[in-house]
Design a protein around this motif. Structure first.
Motif, PDB file in Angstrom:
ATOM      1  N   LEU A   1     -15.871  34.247 -47.737  1.00 16.97           N
ATOM      2  CA  LEU A   1     -16.433  33.213 -46.879  1.00 16.97           C
ATOM      3  C   LEU A   1     -15.392  32.773 -45.845  1.00 16.97           C
ATOM      4  O   LEU A   1     -15.703  32.642 -44.659  1.00 16.97           O
ATOM      5  CB  LEU A   1     -16.907  32.023 -47.705  1.00 16.97           C
ATOM      6  CG  LEU A   1     -17.483  30.832 -46.931  1.00 16.97           C
ATOM      7  CD1 LEU A   1     -18.706  31.255 -46.125  1.00 16.97           C
ATOM      8  CD2 LEU A   1     -17.844  29.712 -47.903  1.00 16.97           C
ATOM      9  N   ALA A   2     -14.165  32.567 -46.292  1.00 21.09           N
ATOM     10  CA  ALA A   2     -13.100  32.168 -45.369  1.00 21.09           C
ATOM     11  C   ALA A   2     -12.873  33.238 -44.307  1.00 21.09           C
ATOM     12  O   ALA A   2     -12.685  32.927 -43.125  1.00 21.09           O
ATOM     13  CB  ALA A   2     -11.810  31.895 -46.133  1.00 21.09           C
ATOM     14  N   GLU A   3     -12.887  34.499 -44.706  1.00 17.50           N
ATOM     15  CA  GLU A   3     -12.723  35.588 -43.737  1.00 17.50           C
ATOM     16  C   GLU A   3     -13.863  35.599 -42.729  1.00 17.50           C
ATOM     17  O   GLU A   3     -13.651  35.813 -41.536  1.00 17.50           O
ATOM     18  CB  GLU A   3     -12.654  36.933 -44.453  1.00 17.50           C
ATOM     19  CG  GLU A   3     -11.347  37.167 -45.175  1.00 17.50           C
ATOM     20  CD  GLU A   3     -11.340  38.467 -45.961  1.00 17.50           C
ATOM     21  OE1 GLU A   3     -12.202  39.338 -45.705  1.00 17.50           O
ATOM     22  OE2 GLU A   3     -10.458  38.616 -46.820  1.00 17.50           O
ATOM     23  N   ALA A   4     -15.080  35.357 -43.185  1.00 14.13           N
ATOM     24  CA  ALA A   4     -16.236  35.328 -42.285  1.00 14.13           C
ATOM     25  C   ALA A   4     -16.124  34.159 -41.309  1.00 14.13           C
ATOM     26  O   ALA A   4     -16.412  34.312 -40.115  1.00 14.13           O
ATOM     27  CB  ALA A   4     -17.535  35.238 -43.085  1.00 14.13           C
ATOM     28  N   ILE A   5     -15.700  33.012 -41.788  1.00  4.86           N
ATOM     29  CA  ILE A   5     -15.537  31.849 -40.906  1.00  4.86           C
ATOM     30  C   ILE A   5     -14.432  32.124 -39.890  1.00  4.86           C
ATOM     31  O   ILE A   5     -14.589  31.841 -38.695  1.00  4.86           O
ATOM     32  CB  ILE A   5     -15.265  30.571 -41.724  1.00  4.86           C
ATOM     33  CG1 ILE A   5     -16.507  30.192 -42.527  1.00  4.86           C
ATOM     34  CG2 ILE A   5     -14.831  29.417 -40.815  1.00  4.86           C
ATOM     35  CD1 ILE A   5     -16.292  29.067 -43.528  1.00  4.86           C
TER      36      ILE A   5
ATOM     37  N   LEU B   1     -14.639  32.145 -35.839  1.00  2.00           N
ATOM     38  CA  LEU B   1     -13.794  31.304 -35.002  1.00  2.00           C
ATOM     39  C   LEU B   1     -13.076  32.105 -33.917  1.00  2.00           C
ATOM     40  O   LEU B   1     -12.851  31.611 -32.813  1.00  2.00           O
ATOM     41  CB  LEU B   1     -12.784  30.536 -35.855  1.00  2.00           C
ATOM     42  CG  LEU B   1     -13.362  29.441 -36.751  1.00  2.00           C
ATOM     43  CD1 LEU B   1     -12.272  28.828 -37.609  1.00  2.00           C
ATOM     44  CD2 LEU B   1     -14.075  28.383 -35.945  1.00  2.00           C
ATOM     45  N   LEU B   2     -12.745  33.350 -34.219  1.00  5.96           N
ATOM     46  CA  LEU B   2     -12.072  34.195 -33.224  1.00  5.96           C
ATOM     47  C   LEU B   2     -12.984  34.553 -32.055  1.00  5.96           C
ATOM     48  O   LEU B   2     -12.498  34.945 -30.998  1.00  5.96           O
ATOM     49  CB  LEU B   2     -11.526  35.457 -33.887  1.00  5.96           C
ATOM     50  CG  LEU B   2     -10.340  35.234 -34.823  1.00  5.96           C
ATOM     51  CD1 LEU B   2      -9.968  36.528 -35.535  1.00  5.96           C
ATOM     52  CD2 LEU B   2      -9.140  34.675 -34.061  1.00  5.96           C
ATOM     53  N   THR B   3     -14.298  34.419 -32.231  1.00  5.10           N
ATOM     54  CA  THR B   3     -15.228  34.721 -31.138  1.00  5.10           C
ATOM     55  C   THR B   3     -15.402  33.533 -30.197  1.00  5.10           C
ATOM     56  O   THR B   3     -16.000  33.688 -29.133  1.00  5.10           O
ATOM     57  CB  THR B   3     -16.623  35.118 -31.682  1.00  5.10           C
ATOM     58  OG1 THR B   3     -17.233  33.979 -32.308  1.00  5.10           O
ATOM     59  CG2 THR B   3     -16.518  36.278 -32.662  1.00  5.10           C
ATOM     60  N   LEU B   4     -14.908  32.368 -30.585  1.00  2.00           N
ATOM     61  CA  LEU B   4     -15.094  31.145 -29.799  1.00  2.00           C
ATOM     62  C   LEU B   4     -14.037  31.009 -28.707  1.00  2.00           C
ATOM     63  O   LEU B   4     -12.948  31.588 -28.803  1.00  2.00           O
ATOM     64  CB  LEU B   4     -15.019  29.918 -30.708  1.00  2.00           C
ATOM     65  CG  LEU B   4     -16.037  29.809 -31.831  1.00  2.00           C
ATOM     66  CD1 LEU B   4     -15.732  28.593 -32.689  1.00  2.00           C
ATOM     67  CD2 LEU B   4     -17.442  29.740 -31.275  1.00  2.00           C
ATOM     68  N   SER B   5     -14.343  30.194 -27.720  1.00  2.00           N
ATOM     69  CA  SER B   5     -13.343  29.853 -26.707  1.00  2.00           C
ATOM     70  C   SER B   5     -12.253  29.030 -27.384  1.00  2.00           C
ATOM     71  O   SER B   5     -12.497  28.387 -28.423  1.00  2.00           O
ATOM     72  CB  SER B   5     -13.992  29.038 -25.590  1.00  2.00           C
ATOM     73  OG  SER B   5     -14.353  27.754 -26.062  1.00  2.00           O
ATOM     74  N   PRO B   6     -11.059  29.011 -26.810  1.00  2.00           N
ATOM     75  CA  PRO B   6      -9.994  28.193 -27.411  1.00  2.00           C
ATOM     76  C   PRO B   6     -10.383  26.719 -27.551  1.00  2.00           C
ATOM     77  O   PRO B   6     -10.039  26.083 -28.541  1.00  2.00           O
ATOM     78  CB  PRO B   6      -8.828  28.367 -26.436  1.00  2.00           C
ATOM     79  CG  PRO B   6      -9.073  29.688 -25.786  1.00  2.00           C
ATOM     80  CD  PRO B   6     -10.571  29.813 -25.684  1.00  2.00           C
ATOM     81  N   GLU B   7     -11.129  26.195 -26.587  1.00  2.00           N
ATOM     82  CA  GLU B   7     -11.548  24.796 -26.641  1.00  2.00           C
ATOM     83  C   GLU B   7     -12.518  24.557 -27.804  1.00  2.00           C
ATOM     84  O   GLU B   7     -12.364  23.610 -28.567  1.00  2.00           O
ATOM     85  CB  GLU B   7     -12.208  24.423 -25.313  1.00  2.00           C
ATOM     86  CG  GLU B   7     -12.542  22.959 -25.183  1.00  2.00           C
ATOM     87  CD  GLU B   7     -13.121  22.651 -23.815  1.00  2.00           C
ATOM     88  OE1 GLU B   7     -14.188  23.205 -23.477  1.00  2.00           O
ATOM     89  OE2 GLU B   7     -12.502  21.845 -23.102  1.00  2.00           O
ATOM     90  N   ALA B   8     -13.506  25.431 -27.952  1.00  2.00           N
ATOM     91  CA  ALA B   8     -14.481  25.287 -29.037  1.00  2.00           C
ATOM     92  C   ALA B   8     -13.794  25.471 -30.391  1.00  2.00           C
ATOM     93  O   ALA B   8     -14.067  24.726 -31.339  1.00  2.00           O
ATOM     94  CB  ALA B   8     -15.621  26.289 -28.878  1.00  2.00           C
TER      95      ALA B   8
END
Length: 185
Positions: A121-125, A129-136
């Motif tokens: 689950l942590a790996e999936a989260i 998170l790596l797909t998000l913009s730095p701000e998000a």
């Protein structure tokens, strides 16, 4: 004093390590504890427990980033202390509020705590998170890891509270979709 020097003091079993840690990271650790506990006395105890835990962990452990290591210890000790006192209904905190916001993403269905592999689950989260913009990503981590109030996150990123709330809402929805695709929900 630099982090490497502080860690060296721990390894030498020099009591100045705790004094230097408190001087450099005391306010940072107190903030983490207070966001979880919402009580100054419990937060102070949690920070003191962090110093003891760090003393016990070094050696043999040599943390790469001392602030992250200490922050993680404080956060876990504070969560444990909060669970032990079991007063969520009487004293709401940013910890309880942020967890309730995430409930829609990681709970439900026939999944129970015993059956979920938390590492996956942590790996999936983290992958999400790596797909998000730095701000998000920063707003998400600030809210759900550091339990910062939305007001503080908005101020840090120079945005309105409503924009921060909206960004967090969209991020939670995206996380839910991602976890559904990964088979967690």
């Amino acid at each position: 004093m630099r982090d490497e020097e502080i860690v060296a003091l721990y390894w030498q079993r020099n009591e100045d390590a705790i004094r230097e840690t408190e001087q450099r990271y005391g306010r940072y650790l107190f903030k983490i504890a207070y966001q979880v506990l919402a009580d100054p006395e419990d937060s102070e105890e949690s920070v003191n427990d962090t110093y003891l835990k760090a003393w016990s962990a070094m050696p043999p452990h040599r943390p790469g980033v001392l602030s992250t290591f200490l922050g993680r210890l404080t956060r876990q000790l504070s969560i444990d202390r909060r669970r032990a006192r079991n007063r969520e209904k009487r004293r709401p905190s940013e910890y309880a509020l942020s967890l309730s916001e995430l409930e829609e993403c990681v709970s439900g269905g026939d999944l129970t705590r015993e059956t979920v592999d938390f590492h996956l689950l942590a790996e999936a989260i983290n992958a999400y998170l790596l797909t998000l913009s730095p701000e998000a990503r920063g707003t998400f981590v600030g809210r759900y890891y550091y339990m910062d109030p939305v007001r503080e996150i908005a101020r840090y990123f120079g945005m309105s509270e409503s924009k921060a709330k909206s960004m967090l809402h969209r991020t939670r929805l995206g996380l839910r979709r991602h976890l559904e695709q990964e088979g967690f929900l």
